[in-house]
Each structure stands twice: as C-alpha cells, then as structure tokens.
Design a protein around this motif. Structure first.
Motif, PDB file in Angstrom:
ATOM      1  N   ARG A  99      33.256 -45.188 -38.128  1.00 30.47           N
ATOM      2  CA  ARG A  99      33.588 -43.787 -37.830  1.00 30.47           C
ATOM      3  C   ARG A  99      34.737 -43.212 -38.643  1.00 30.47           C
ATOM      4  N   ASP A 100      35.719 -44.045 -39.012  1.00 33.40           N
ATOM      5  CA  ASP A 100      36.815 -43.475 -39.792  1.00 33.40           C
ATOM      6  C   ASP A 100      36.679 -43.768 -41.289  1.00 33.40           C
ATOM      7  N   LYS A 101      35.512 -44.297 -41.679  1.00 33.89           N
ATOM      8  CA  LYS A 101      35.358 -44.640 -43.098  1.00 33.89           C
ATOM      9  C   LYS A 101      34.256 -43.831 -43.780  1.00 33.89           C
ATOM     10  N   CYS A 102      33.553 -43.010 -42.995  1.00 35.06           N
ATOM     11  CA  CYS A 102      32.442 -42.261 -43.596  1.00 35.06           C
ATOM     12  C   CYS A 102      32.319 -40.894 -42.933  1.00 35.06           C
ATOM     13  N   ASP A 103      31.361 -40.097 -43.389  1.00 37.34           N
ATOM     14  CA  ASP A 103      31.115 -38.785 -42.792  1.00 37.34           C
ATOM     15  C   ASP A 103      29.893 -38.803 -41.886  1.00 37.34           C
ATOM     16  N   ILE A 104      28.899 -39.597 -42.290  1.00 35.67           N
ATOM     17  CA  ILE A 104      27.695 -39.692 -41.458  1.00 35.67           C
ATOM     18  C   ILE A 104      27.224 -41.140 -41.356  1.00 35.67           C
ATOM     19  N   THR A 105      26.627 -41.463 -40.201  1.00 37.88           N
ATOM     20  CA  THR A 105      26.017 -42.785 -40.029  1.00 37.88           C
ATOM     21  C   THR A 105      24.552 -42.572 -39.689  1.00 37.88           C
ATOM     22  N   ILE A 106      23.735 -43.516 -40.126  1.00 36.86           N
ATOM     23  CA  ILE A 106      22.357 -43.547 -39.647  1.00 36.86           C
ATOM     24  C   ILE A 106      22.121 -44.953 -39.132  1.00 36.86           C
ATOM     25  N   SER A 107      21.766 -45.093 -37.867  1.00 35.28           N
ATOM     26  CA  SER A 107      21.463 -46.420 -37.331  1.00 35.28           C
ATOM     27  C   SER A 107      19.959 -46.640 -37.402  1.00 35.28           C
ATOM     28  N   ILE A 108      19.574 -47.839 -37.793  1.00 34.47           N
ATOM     29  CA  ILE A 108      18.154 -48.151 -37.970  1.00 34.47           C
ATOM     30  C   ILE A 108      17.966 -49.653 -37.792  1.00 34.47           C
ATOM     31  N   ASP A 109      16.783 -50.063 -37.310  1.00 33.36           N
ATOM     32  CA  ASP A 109      16.494 -51.497 -37.165  1.00 33.36           C
ATOM     33  C   ASP A 109      16.258 -52.102 -38.546  1.00 33.36           C
ATOM     34  N   CYS A 110      16.429 -53.420 -38.623  1.00 31.72           N
ATOM     35  CA  CYS A 110      16.351 -54.029 -39.953  1.00 31.72           C
ATOM     36  C   CYS A 110      14.942 -54.502 -40.281  1.00 31.72           C
ATOM     37  N   ASP A 111      13.964 -54.273 -39.397  1.00 30.69           N
ATOM     38  CA  ASP A 111      12.664 -54.903 -39.608  1.00 30.69           C
ATOM     39  C   ASP A 111      11.657 -54.032 -40.335  1.00 30.69           C
ATOM     40  N   GLY A 112      12.089 -52.868 -40.833  1.00 30.73           N
ATOM     41  CA  GLY A 112      11.182 -52.018 -41.592  1.00 30.73           C
ATOM     42  C   GLY A 112      10.200 -51.236 -40.740  1.00 30.73           C
ATOM     43  N   GLN A 113      10.378 -51.265 -39.406  1.00 33.09           N
ATOM     44  CA  GLN A 113       9.437 -50.532 -38.547  1.00 33.09           C
ATOM     45  C   GLN A 113       9.670 -49.032 -38.609  1.00 33.09           C
ATOM     46  N   ASP A 114      10.924 -48.658 -38.756  1.00 31.04           N
ATOM     47  CA  ASP A 114      11.243 -47.237 -38.832  1.00 31.04           C
ATOM     48  C   ASP A 114      11.203 -46.799 -40.295  1.00 31.04           C
ATOM     49  N   ASP A 115      10.553 -45.684 -40.538  1.00 32.60           N
ATOM     50  CA  ASP A 115      10.320 -45.223 -41.903  1.00 32.60           C
ATOM     51  C   ASP A 115      11.624 -44.721 -42.536  1.00 32.60           C
ATOM     52  N   ILE A 116      12.103 -45.433 -43.555  1.00 34.43           N
ATOM     53  CA  ILE A 116      13.395 -45.040 -44.132  1.00 34.43           C
ATOM     54  C   ILE A 116      13.316 -43.698 -44.856  1.00 34.43           C
ATOM     55  N   ASN A 117      12.107 -43.265 -45.187  1.00 35.73           N
ATOM     56  CA  ASN A 117      12.004 -41.992 -45.898  1.00 35.73           C
ATOM     57  C   ASN A 117      12.394 -40.799 -45.032  1.00 35.73           C
ATOM     58  N   ALA A 118      12.441 -41.020 -43.707  1.00 42.49           N
ATOM     59  CA  ALA A 118      12.887 -39.937 -42.823  1.00 42.49           C
ATOM     60  C   ALA A 118      14.364 -39.634 -43.040  1.00 42.49           C
ATOM     61  N   MET A 119      15.081 -40.546 -43.707  1.00 34.37           N
ATOM     62  CA  MET A 119      16.522 -40.336 -43.914  1.00 34.37           C
ATOM     63  C   MET A 119      16.803 -39.101 -44.763  1.00 34.37           C
ATOM     64  N   ASP A 120      15.936 -38.832 -45.731  1.00 33.70           N
ATOM     65  CA  ASP A 120      16.140 -37.647 -46.584  1.00 33.70           C
ATOM     66  C   ASP A 120      16.250 -36.407 -45.719  1.00 33.70           C
ATOM     67  N   GLU A 121      15.275 -36.273 -44.828  1.00 31.94           N
ATOM     68  CA  GLU A 121      15.211 -35.118 -43.941  1.00 31.94           C
ATOM     69  C   GLU A 121      16.425 -35.103 -43.003  1.00 31.94           C
ATOM     70  N   MET A 122      16.813 -36.296 -42.527  1.00 32.71           N
ATOM     71  CA  MET A 122      17.966 -36.372 -41.619  1.00 32.71           C
ATOM     72  C   MET A 122      19.223 -35.861 -42.304  1.00 32.71           C
ATOM     73  N   VAL A 123      19.440 -36.342 -43.534  1.00 34.27           N
ATOM     74  CA  VAL A 123      20.643 -35.929 -44.264  1.00 34.27           C
ATOM     75  C   VAL A 123      20.587 -34.428 -44.532  1.00 34.27           C
ATOM     76  N   GLN A 124      19.385 -33.942 -44.875  1.00 35.17           N
ATOM     77  CA  GLN A 124      19.227 -32.505 -45.132  1.00 35.17           C
ATOM     78  C   GLN A 124      19.588 -31.695 -43.897  1.00 35.17           C
ATOM     79  N   GLN A 125      19.123 -32.180 -42.719  1.00 40.43           N
ATOM     80  CA  GLN A 125      19.445 -31.476 -41.468  1.00 40.43           C
ATOM     81  C   GLN A 125      20.940 -31.472 -41.225  1.00 40.43           C
ATOM     82  N   TYR A 126      21.589 -32.589 -41.579  1.00 36.87           N
ATOM     83  CA  TYR A 126      23.051 -32.659 -41.426  1.00 36.87           C
ATOM     84  C   TYR A 126      23.717 -31.618 -42.334  1.00 36.87           C
ATOM     85  N   LEU A 127      23.235 -31.559 -43.569  1.00 32.19           N
ATOM     86  CA  LEU A 127      23.831 -30.599 -44.506  1.00 32.19           C
ATOM     87  C   LEU A 127      23.602 -29.168 -44.022  1.00 32.19           C
ATOM     88  N   ASP A 128      22.496 -28.981 -43.262  1.00 33.81           N
ATOM     89  CA  ASP A 128      22.202 -27.655 -42.732  1.00 33.81           C
ATOM     90  C   ASP A 128      22.930 -27.368 -41.427  1.00 33.81           C
TER      91      ASP A 128
END
Ligand code: UDP
Ligand code: MG
Length: 325
Positions: free
Chosen positions: A94-123
C-alpha cells in the motif's frame, strides 16, 4: 499525481510449484505490455505472496526475483489461507505503489482483463471488481454451489458483488483506509465494498486451472461462506430471534389448545406428538446455540487481536543468520 501509476500485482501462492513456471512469465509480460502501452510505470512489480508452501514455491519465487527486477516476493511464516495471504500482499504494497491488482496464480483468471481495470482506474474508479462472465469451464456442481453461495450471502446480509472472487484492482488510497479495518476474521470481497470510494466492474472469462490442483474443496468453500456471513452480518442472529418468537407464539396457542382439550376431557395418549415436538424444539435450539456460539467464537478471536499475517522473508531482504557472517 504526476507520472504513471505504479502497479503491484499481488499473487497468493500455496504449493504452486507446478503452475508458477507457466504463469509467472505471463504476469511479467502483462506488466511489460501495460508499461509499454504507457498505462503504468515501468517501476511496477509482480509480487508473489508465498503462503507457507511446503514445496519449492518459495525457491521458485526467489529465483524469479533474481532473474528479473519486476518479480518480487514476500513469504508468510506459515500457511494462513488465501485471504490472509492476499491481505499480507496488499498491506505490504500500500505505501509502495499506486494501484494493486490481486489475482490467483493458477491462470484461471484472465490477465487480459487487467488492461480494462487499469483503464477504469485512470478514468476515476478506485476499486475495480473482476466479475466472471461465464462459468462454462466449471463443473455443474461447482457452478451451482458457487452461485448459490452468492445468493445466500446476499440474503443473509453480506453485500458482495455477484460472481466476483478476489480478482480486483484496489488503489493505494483505498488500501490506506482499508488498513483501518483491524478485524481478524477477514473476508475481503465483503469488506472492500464497505470502504466505499467509486467502484466499477470488469467482466472476464474464467479458465481452467493451468496445472496443479484446487485448494478449495467443498469443505473449505462452506467454511469460507460461513465465515463470510458471520463476519459481515448479524442477520442470522436476528433470524433466530424471529424464529424463536414464531415458535413461542405457536407453542402458546398449543398450550391453550391442550388445556381446553384437557378440560373437555377429550385428551388422548399423545406420546408420538410429544416426542416429535420435544425433538424438533431440541434440534432447533441446538442449531440456534451453534450459530450464537459461532459469533461468540468470532468475538473471542477478535479480542485476542492476533496478527493477521507474519511476513518472515522478502526477496529484497532475505533472512540471514548472523553467525554466517
Ligand atoms: N492459496 C493460498 N493459500 C491457501 C490456499 C490457496 O494462498 O491456503 C492460493 C492459491 O495458491 C491460488 C489461490 O489461492 O493462487 C486460489 O486457490 P485455488 O486455485 O486452489 O482455488 P480455486 O480457484 O479452485 O477456488
Ligand atoms: Mg484456482
């Protein structure tokens, strides 16, 4: 804020030596791509949280950290469960970055959704929930129990985002406020909405695990559901009170009826009905005591206020015994 936001991807890992070599390069690539597209800072990191694994997971994480500066890791002193592992990572970040994304390590969650997540943050969004759009890859049983879980949770007063697990973006600003939630019984997906701030959702498809096995059998899922409900809401206790009142009214009517019948002299040997009522009431009372006991147990754990996680090592400050020089 000037410059680009620093992103930390928080990835809990428990006995994941099989899947880490596959997914770690994917996470790294994602960070490089996002930085290349100018969405995030190049000082972004992929942060693994080793949750007291008994296999080679921590060695792998240390190895990644030596290979590429974008990889870092922290290690918990023992296995504390997925929720505590994610919390440890978020609090570290929390004191070392501006945004965090938590995700499981097994590849079940689509990492490509991160682009959209970051975009929403910027918006302007401070929290972005990843929501599963389809559950085709899950078995019918898993889908049925999981969706039932969300409905039950909402019914019992724990407000959670439907079909959202722990894949989400949280800004450091929200984490700062979140750090003031000191409770020991943590259920992140129910707690994050409590903090407030503008939030939105991003849909993604959930895949099958790339390797290794799930650590969430039905028993763990049920205990997560139970913990979630009792940590977030008093509704079950209210339901019990309501049920108690209902039964009292019914028994009161029953008593009047019994007295009237007795006075009229038309009583029969009601052994069966008596036994049934005694058993039923006994059962209901035991369940009620159990639910209330669960809350008392929670209070007990909260009063102890034990640490929610203990970080024993960090890849950037490994533990060395003094006498080794
Ligand atoms: N996990 C953890 N500690 C545990 C159990 C699981 O850190 O005690 C991690 C695990 O490594 C994975 C994530 O939590 O990254 C989700 O676990 P899993 O994939 O086994 O659960 P499922 O996706 O089947 O619900
Ligand atoms: Mg999984």
């Amino acid at each position: 804020m000037s410059g680009k936001p620093i992103l930390w991807i928080i990835i809990p890992c428990y006995n994941e030596e099989e899947v880490l070599p596959i997914t770690a390069p994917q996470f790294l690539q994602k960070v490089l791509d996002l930085a290349g597209a100018g969405l995030i800072s190049d000082r972004s990191r992929v942060c693994f949280v080793n949750d007291g694994s008994r296999d080679r997971t921590w060695e792998l994480i240390c190895q990644f950290a030596r290979q590429d500066e974008h990889f870092i890791g922290i290690s918990q002193s023992r296995n504390r469960g997925h929720q505590n592992a994610v919390l440890a990572g978020l609090m570290e970040a929390r004191d070392k970055c501006d945004i965090t994304i938590s995700i499981d390590c097994d590849g079940q969650d689509d990492i490509n959704a991160m682009d959209e997540m970051v975009q929403q943050y910027l918006d302007g969004a401070e929290v972005v929930y990843g929501v599963r759009s389809r559950r085709d890859t899950d078995t019918f049983f898993k889908r049925f129990t999981a969706e039932g879980f969300y409905h039950l949770m909402n019914l019992l007063g724990a407000d959670i985002v439907f079909n959202h697990a722990d894949y989400r973006l949280i800004s450091a600003r929200v984490l700062e406020s979140f750090a003031d939630y000191h409770e020991v019984n943590i259920f992140l997906r129910g707690m994050v909405p409590l903090v407030g701030f503008p939030s939105t959702t991003v849909a993604y498809e959930r895949h099958e695990r790339l390797a290794g096995e799930s650590h969430y059998p039905l028993s763990k899922m049920l205990s997560l559901a139970f913990d979630g409900i009792t940590s977030l809401s008093n509704k079950p206790i209210r339901l019990i009170t309501g049920a108690g009142m209902l039964f009292s009214i019914v028994s009161f009517i029953g008593v009047i009826w019994a007295v009237v019948m007795g006075l009229m002299g038309s009583t029969v040997a009601g052994w069966a009905s008596t036994v049934c009522i005694v058993c039923l009431m006994g059962g209901i009372q035991l369940i009620c005591l159990g639910v209330i006991g669960e809350y008392i147990g929670k209070i007990y754990m909260e009063t102890k206020a034990r640490p929610r996680y203990i970080i024993s090592e960090r890849t950037w400050e490994p533990y060395e015994r003094k006498y080794h020089g």
